[in-house]
Design an enzyme around this catalytic site. Structure first.
Site, PDB file in Angstrom:
ATOM      1  N   HIS A 504      34.026 -14.840  83.146  1.00 15.70           N
ATOM      2  CA  HIS A 504      34.998 -15.024  84.256  1.00 15.70           C
ATOM      3  C   HIS A 504      34.482 -15.555  85.665  1.00 15.70           C
ATOM      4  O   HIS A 504      34.840 -13.382  86.862  1.00 15.70           O
ATOM      5  CB  HIS A 504      35.760 -13.645  83.796  1.00 15.70           C
ATOM      6  CG  HIS A 504      36.571 -13.783  82.733  1.00 15.70           C
ATOM      7  ND1 HIS A 504      37.122 -12.845  82.337  1.00 15.70           N
ATOM      8  CD2 HIS A 504      37.221 -14.656  82.466  1.00 15.70           C
ATOM      9  CE1 HIS A 504      38.599 -12.703  81.692  1.00 15.70           C
ATOM     10  NE2 HIS A 504      38.006 -14.269  81.391  1.00 15.70           N
ATOM     11  N   HIS A 547      43.145 -11.774  83.040  1.00 13.62           N
ATOM     12  CA  HIS A 547      42.751 -12.503  82.694  1.00 13.62           C
ATOM     13  C   HIS A 547      42.709 -13.706  83.936  1.00 13.62           C
ATOM     14  O   HIS A 547      43.459 -13.868  84.565  1.00 13.62           O
ATOM     15  CB  HIS A 547      42.255 -14.010  81.237  1.00 13.62           C
ATOM     16  CG  HIS A 547      41.841 -12.513  80.204  1.00 13.62           C
ATOM     17  ND1 HIS A 547      41.142 -13.310  78.978  1.00 13.62           N
ATOM     18  CD2 HIS A 547      42.641 -11.323  79.864  1.00 13.62           C
ATOM     19  CE1 HIS A 547      40.699 -12.308  78.159  1.00 13.62           C
ATOM     20  NE2 HIS A 547      41.298 -11.356  78.529  1.00 13.62           N
TER      21      HIS A 547
END
Ligand SMILES: Cc1cc2nc3c(=O)[nH]c(=O)nc-3n(C[C@H](O)[C@H](O)[C@H](O)COP(=O)(O)OP(=O)(O)OC[C@H]3O[C@@H](n4cnc5c(N)ncnc54)[C@H](O)[C@@H]3O)c2cc1C
Length: 567
Positions: A504, A547
């Site tokens: 990420h 996310h």
């Protein structure tokens, strides 16, 4: 191709394709999109809804590697990133979880007018086409809040058909409740804390992964004003010779046959190459720290040292258990915990943001000053104090084994908002060369403490009576490596050696005032340029609980509207 396009977009991931779709809605506007990868729409590793990880390490993964992590046992760490039309959404875990409301509000707070949850939420909805769960999915434990979802956007969001039914969901939910973590009806309404079954980017009718190409390109691929250049790399921005702000005239590209040429643009260049490449393209184009560019003989067009700084990624670890049961179906269960849920000795006054800022500034040679970092860290600290989740623990039956029977249970878990900051910089003037990626995991000690606390919390969950009755052994790391009564030293050693990247990465072209270390302003325009924007995950100034892809789509939808306003 055309002699000149109005817009050139670099990168065909969720950000690039969203902007391309929205701009090309205007028939008089011409758009070129350059994508280094090819069409992966029939690749079974992409289309399968239960094959996460099968595409990793294949030709549609850039397969980067980090620099040696001096605070994580000196190891290098694999960095996956999608190389195909659809970008990283062709290889990702398909989880659809948005940010916490106050995290997006903090973007405005640091000096980005027009950015708050209320500003972004309509764009989350605009991008989404939510499919309501079936009765079988509801009885498997799915819950949702209809008002939190859009139903007429391009991106299909739903739940896998193969969700595990039976009593396991209730047992897991009750176990978390007993640990004081409540059920969260829907994590996509701006409040992430709690236990839930997450939503996924998938097309439930076709039972296929919903990547960015399928959502934002396939339905509009006949538009004559949108030209997609596949298997084509963008090398650098080509500038016009004029004074004042640097003005892009086009992009130098290398086609699949190796030919180098220039695509011209009349309005803007939009970089959407992702957090690991957009800063590198800026550097190759002369937008950077002069001391870095001098090394590679690149002429400085804009002196902007913060390009590539502020890299934030989350450290990921996992526990794997063998069980005495067979699980026929997937579980996509997640628990999001705030500091007070998992860190028994949490006392915010023990956090020394002054010292963290000094450590990070020293690591980046004061490219971003300790003063700026401390200001940003105090905002991050306030988010933690207000109860924003800082831990994610995912529960799954197995990765990569499809829906078939599995005798395993596993948890991947990670710290959501690290204080450590790293960087992405070029290594060479050759655009084909991979950049140097340094997430700097555990540069700030506090991140290690938090990651250990999350690991203990996760093991506590699996160690409850209800879970213990299902488990026969911890097979990774196992009690020989990490005893049940492990010392602090053993915990720290395991975390540092077993850590992987959560994939990420963000922040490398952060949207912030320039004096704080920003690269783009609130209109996503690169400082010192007249017509270059960055629209991708790299503009997010802080990590989010959730996310990234849902927020990337929303940012890109908003960016497209901001650009359209100028036409
Ligand atoms: C293994 C993994 C699992 C993940 N799981 C999830 C998940 O479950 N849920 C979630 O929300 N997020 C997940 N993510 C993160 C998410 O997919 C990314 O954050 C998101 O795709 C970023 O979007 P982007 O548009 O910024 O960049 P990307 O999606 O990376 O797109 C960038 C595109 O630019 C292209 N490009 C790069 N350089 C050039 C160049 N020089 N010339 C031309 N093209 C170029 C690339 O090939 C790529 O197609 C995961 C990521 C990984 C790696």
């Amino acid at each position: 191709w055309l002699d000149e396009y109005d817009f050139i977009i670099v990168g065909g991931g969720p950000a690039g394709l969203t902007v391309a779709n929205r701009l090309s809605e205007l028939p008089h506007i011409t758009v070129a999109l350059i994508e280094a990868g090819g069409d992966a729409s029939t690749n079974p590793n992409v289309t399968s809804v239960d094959g996460f990880t099968t595409a990793l390490g294949t030709s549609i993964d850039w397969q980067y590697t980090s620099t040696n992590q001096s605070h994580a046992a000196g190891q290098t760490i694999a960095y996956h990133s999608g190389k195909a039309l659809g970008g990283t959404t062709t290889i990702n875990g398909m989880t659809y979880v948005r940010a916490e409301k106050s995290q997006i509000d903090s973007w405005g707070e640091i000096g980005n007018p027009g950015w708050s949850w209320d500003d972004l939420f309509p764009y989350y909805l605009k991008s989404e086409d939510f499919t309501y769960p079936t009765s079988a999915q509801l009885s498997s434990g799915v819950s949702y809040v209809p008002d939190d979802h859009g139903e007429s956007g391009p991106l299909k969001v739903g739940y896998p058909y193969g969700l595990l039914n039976g009593s396991f969901h209730t047992i897991v939910e009750d176990t978390w409740e007993a640990l004081d973590l409540p059920h969260n009806e829907d994590v996509n309404g701006g409040s992430v804390r709690g236990f839930t079954i997450w939503q996924s980017t998938l097309d439930m009718v076709a039972n296929i992964r919903e990547d960015a190409a399928r959502a934002y390109y396939h339905p509009i691929q006949g538009r004559p004003n949108l030209h997609i250049f596949l298997n084509t790399s963008a090398n650098r921005i080509v500038w016009k010779k004029m004074g004042g702000l640097a003005t892009a005239a086009g992009v130098e590209i290398t086609s699949s046959n190796g030919t180098v040429s220039v695509l011209n643009c009349s309005r803007e260049v939009i970089l959407s190459a992702g957090s690991l490449r957009s800063p590198a393209i800026l550097e190759l184009s002369g937008v950077e720290n002069p001391s870095i560019l001098e090394k590679y003989g690149i002429e400085v067009k804009v002196d902007l040292p913060s390009v590539g700084e502020n890299l934030q990624d989350q450290p990921n670890l996992s526990f794997v258990y063998s069980t005495n049961s067979t699980f026929n179906g997937s579980i996509v269960y997640v628990a999001y915990g705030a500091m007070s849920d998992f860190f028994s000795s949490w006392n915010s006054s023990n956090l020394n943001t002054t010292s963290y800022a000094e450590i990070v500034a020293a690591a980046n040679n004061n490219t971003v000053s300790a003063e700026s970092l401390e200001y940003l860290f105090n905002i991050q600290l306030n988010l933690l104090k207000s109860g924003v989740p800082n831990a994610e623990t995912v529960m799954e039956t197995s990765l990569n084994l499809g829906l078939g029977p599995s005798g395993f249970l596993l948890s991947a878990f990670w710290l959501l908002m690290p204080f450590s900051r790293g960087s992405v910089h070029i290594n060479s003037a050759d655009p084909e060369a991979y950049p140097s990626i340094n997430p700097n995991f555990f540069l700030v000690d506090f991140d290690l403490d938090v990651q250990i606390a999350i690991a203990k919390w996760t093991r506590k969950f699996w160690g409850t009576e209800s879970m213990k009755s299902l488990i026969t052994a911890e097979i990774s790391p196992g009690y020989d490596i990490l005893p049940q009564n492990a010392t602090d030293y053993q915990w720290a050693t395991w975390v540092k050696t077993a850590v992987t990247a959560n994939s990420h990465p963000l922040g490398t072209c952060a949207m912030m005032p320039k004096e704080l270390g920003g690269v783009v302003d609130e209109k996503l325009k690169v400082y010192g340029t007249a017509n270059v924007r960055v629209v991708d995950a790299s503009v997010m100034p802080f990590q989010v609980s959730g996310h990234l892809s849902s927020t990337v789509y929303a940012i890109a939808e908003k960016a497209a509207d901001m650009i359209k306003e100028t036409l």
